[in-house]
Design an enzyme around this catalytic site. Structure first.
Site, PDB file in Angstrom:
ATOM      1  N   GLN A 141       6.870  -4.747  -0.459  1.00  0.00           N
ATOM      2  CA  GLN A 141       7.475  -5.334   0.744  1.00  0.00           C
ATOM      3  C   GLN A 141       8.995  -5.090   0.760  1.00  0.00           C
ATOM      4  OE1 GLN A 141       5.203  -7.945  -1.003  1.00  0.00           O
ATOM      5  NE2 GLN A 141       3.650  -6.673  -0.044  1.00  0.00           N
ATOM      6  N   GLY A 184       0.846  -1.188   0.000  1.00  0.00           N
ATOM      7  CA  GLY A 184       0.000   0.000   0.000  1.00  0.00           C
ATOM      8  C   GLY A 184       0.868   1.219   0.000  1.00  0.00           C
TER       9      GLY A 184
HETATM   10  P1  IMP Z   1       1.208 -11.248   4.048  1.00  0.00           P
HETATM   11  O1  IMP Z   1       2.032 -10.721   2.926  1.00  0.00           O
HETATM   12  O2  IMP Z   1      -0.120 -10.576   4.196  1.00  0.00           O
HETATM   13  O3  IMP Z   1       1.097 -12.745   4.021  1.00  0.00           O
HETATM   14  O4  IMP Z   1       1.977 -10.915   5.422  1.00  0.00           O
HETATM   15  C1  IMP Z   1       3.198 -11.545   5.766  1.00  0.00           C
HETATM   16  C2  IMP Z   1       4.133 -10.570   6.472  1.00  0.00           C
HETATM   17  O5  IMP Z   1       4.527  -9.556   5.562  1.00  0.00           O
HETATM   18  C3  IMP Z   1       3.506  -9.839   7.663  1.00  0.00           C
HETATM   19  O6  IMP Z   1       4.528  -9.625   8.624  1.00  0.00           O
HETATM   20  C4  IMP Z   1       3.076  -8.511   7.075  1.00  0.00           C
HETATM   21  O7  IMP Z   1       3.012  -7.500   8.047  1.00  0.00           O
HETATM   22  C5  IMP Z   1       4.212  -8.270   6.103  1.00  0.00           C
HETATM   23  N1  IMP Z   1       3.843  -7.413   4.977  1.00  0.00           N
HETATM   24  C6  IMP Z   1       3.127  -7.742   3.875  1.00  0.00           C
HETATM   25  N2  IMP Z   1       3.008  -6.697   3.045  1.00  0.00           N
HETATM   26  C7  IMP Z   1       3.675  -5.680   3.610  1.00  0.00           C
HETATM   27  C8  IMP Z   1       3.953  -4.332   3.200  1.00  0.00           C
HETATM   28  O8  IMP Z   1       3.570  -3.861   2.110  1.00  0.00           O
HETATM   29  N3  IMP Z   1       4.693  -3.583   4.079  1.00  0.00           N
HETATM   30  C9  IMP Z   1       5.167  -4.095   5.242  1.00  0.00           C
HETATM   31  N4  IMP Z   1       4.945  -5.327   5.660  1.00  0.00           N
HETATM   32  C10 IMP Z   1       4.210  -6.127   4.847  1.00  0.00           C
END
Ligand code: IMP
Length: 430
Positions: free
Chosen positions: A224, A40
């Site tokens: 990420q 985001g």
């Molecule tokens: P997922 O990608 O929703 O499966 O989340 C897995 C991990 O990645 C978690 O610790 C989330 O907080 C982190 N994460 C996923 N997308 C983002 C991002 O855009 N910014 C920071 N952390 C993220």
């Protein structure tokens, strides 16, 4: 350089949005190559605020082509909502300026549900996901049972594919004690959304290849950060995709030599959202202060980010793993006014000094940071656009970081405003 890839070098939230926006103004094609709507960022253009999750940043600018590459996972309902929101802000989105790889796997409602159920069942061992269904959707991709965008174009065989998928998911659902799903209802839902998204589907790989051949400027927009990479990150507290620069080629449909310059985005301190190891995490007032000054709340979930000092060991490792050519150092202004700053230069693991981040979960949880202390600065770095605008200690801090991470600083970002950068090296001109 015609092609630039932008990669987060910590746990995400490094401030990629601003840099991607800055670079996308000069690119012709902007490509997302991994992740989904777990990402985001907020763009501010001519005073107007745009919130993007899945759409590439090029979408808000006229004359750019935005591509969602095959390495992404797409939730069609979330995507349609995002497109509607932007259209309400007078952004034009057509099959000319948006192309989605026809082979992207879809995130279905059952993926989000499974994400939530698993996190709840894991209790204090949860990952802290964004609950967007990202992990379960990637599992189905590698499990060779995913519904892909192009499948929506073949309604006669869609039911068969959905049934195969549900054989797997209903077994999981029985185990979790939730109601099984009916294939007809899911097929119906997919048929309803299909006309809203299929017009954008196409062989995105060809478009990107042709753009390269024509000498167009391509920007690969990473989401990420390397420490959340499924192979190289703090496994299992990671996202479910590869986020390193190599993925930019594979996730867009290009060969490994396609990337010209890899820009790593590095925050001047460290943050993490979600669970998992974080050696320099600071739960005292210092961490609080970093969080307040840096406005460290998640864009997607609104969660408060964990904060701590800069970890040069982690960043050095990330930059090497991602093949970064130069970094953009962001949020330097958040460090204004501290009397002293700490930088992690190594770890103590069971009494032994190490200079890398070990792969084992137990070792990752038990390393103790070894700090170097540097003097802070009292003046302001906010809005600085040249080295001469920075206090001497701030220059020293940046230079010391550059030395420790073994990678040149190409840019320093000194405020959320797009023009507030100190430019040492232009990635597109390198
Ligand atoms: P997922 O990608 O929703 O499966 O989340 C897995 C991990 O990645 C978690 O610790 C989330 O907080 C982190 N994460 C996923 N997308 C983002 C991002 O855009 N910014 C920071 N952390 C993220």
């Amino acid at each position: 350089m015609a092609d630039v890839a932008v990669i987060g070098a910590q746990w995400g939230d490094e401030g990629k949005g601003k840099l991607v926006d800055w670079l996308s103004a000069r690119a012709d094609v902007v490509v997302r190559f991994q992740g989904g709507h777990n990402a985001g960022h907020t763009l501010v253009i001519d005073g107007k605020v745009y919130k993007l999750s899945l759409l590439p940043s090029g979408i808000v600018r006229d004359g750019k082509v935005s591509v969602i590459g095959n390495g992404v996972v797409v939730d069609p309902w979330a995507l349609v909502d995002e497109m509607d929101r932007l259209r309400d802000q007078s952004i034009s989105i057509t099959p000319v300026n948006l192309v989605i790889a026809e082979n992207v796997p879809l995130i279905l409602p059952l993926h989000g549900e499974l994400d939530v159920l698993r996190e709840a069942a894991a209790g204090d061992k949860k990952i802290g996901t964004t609950k967007r269904g990202i992990g379960p959707a990637y599992e189905d991709k590698v499990g060779r049972r995913a519904i892909r965008l192009i499948d929506l174009a073949y309604p006669s065989t869609l039911k068969e594919k959905v049934e195969k998928l549900l054989t797997h998911h209903n077994a999981l659902r029985r185990g979790l004690g939730v109601k099984e799903l009916n294939p007809e209802a899911l097929v119906e839902k997919l048929k309803q959304i299909a006309p809203k998204i299929l017009p954008y589907a196409g062989p995105a790989w060809r478009l990107v290849q042709e753009a390269r051949k024509a000498g167009k400027r391509i920007l690969f927009e990473g989401a990420q950060g390397v420490l959340l990479d499924v192979d190289h990150g703090t496994y299992p507290y990671v996202t479910s995709s590869n986020v390193v620069a190599g993925q930019a080629a594979a996730g867009a449909g290009l060969g490994p030599k396609a990337l010209g310059y890899v820009l790593g985005i590095v925050k001047a301190y460290t943050t993490r959202v979600g669970e998992g190891p974080f050696p320099t995490e600071d739960e005292s007032e210092t961490g609080q202060l970093l969080g307040e000054r840096g406005r460290e709340f998640g864009t997607v979930t609104g969660r408060k980010r964990r904060c701590g000092w800069f970890d040069a060991v982690l960043v050095r490792q990330s930059l090497k793993l991602a093949g970064v050519d130069g970094i953009a150092l962001t949020k330097l202004d958040v460090l204004d006014g501290f009397n002293e700053l700490k930088v992690c230069i190594g770890y103590d693991l069971d009494g032994k000094q190490i200079d890398y981040f070990p792969a084992g979960m137990d070792a990752q949880a038990s390393v103790k940071p070894v700090y170097e202390t540097m003097p802070g600065w009292q003046g302001s770095t906010e809005g600085a656009r040249s080295w001469a605008d920075l206090p001497a200690e701030a220059v020293k801090y940046v230079r010391r970081i550059e030395e420790l991470i073994e990678c040149p600083v190409a840019l320093v970002s000194t405020s959320p405003e797009r023009e507030d950068v100190i430019l040492m090296r232009d990635p597109y001109e390198d």
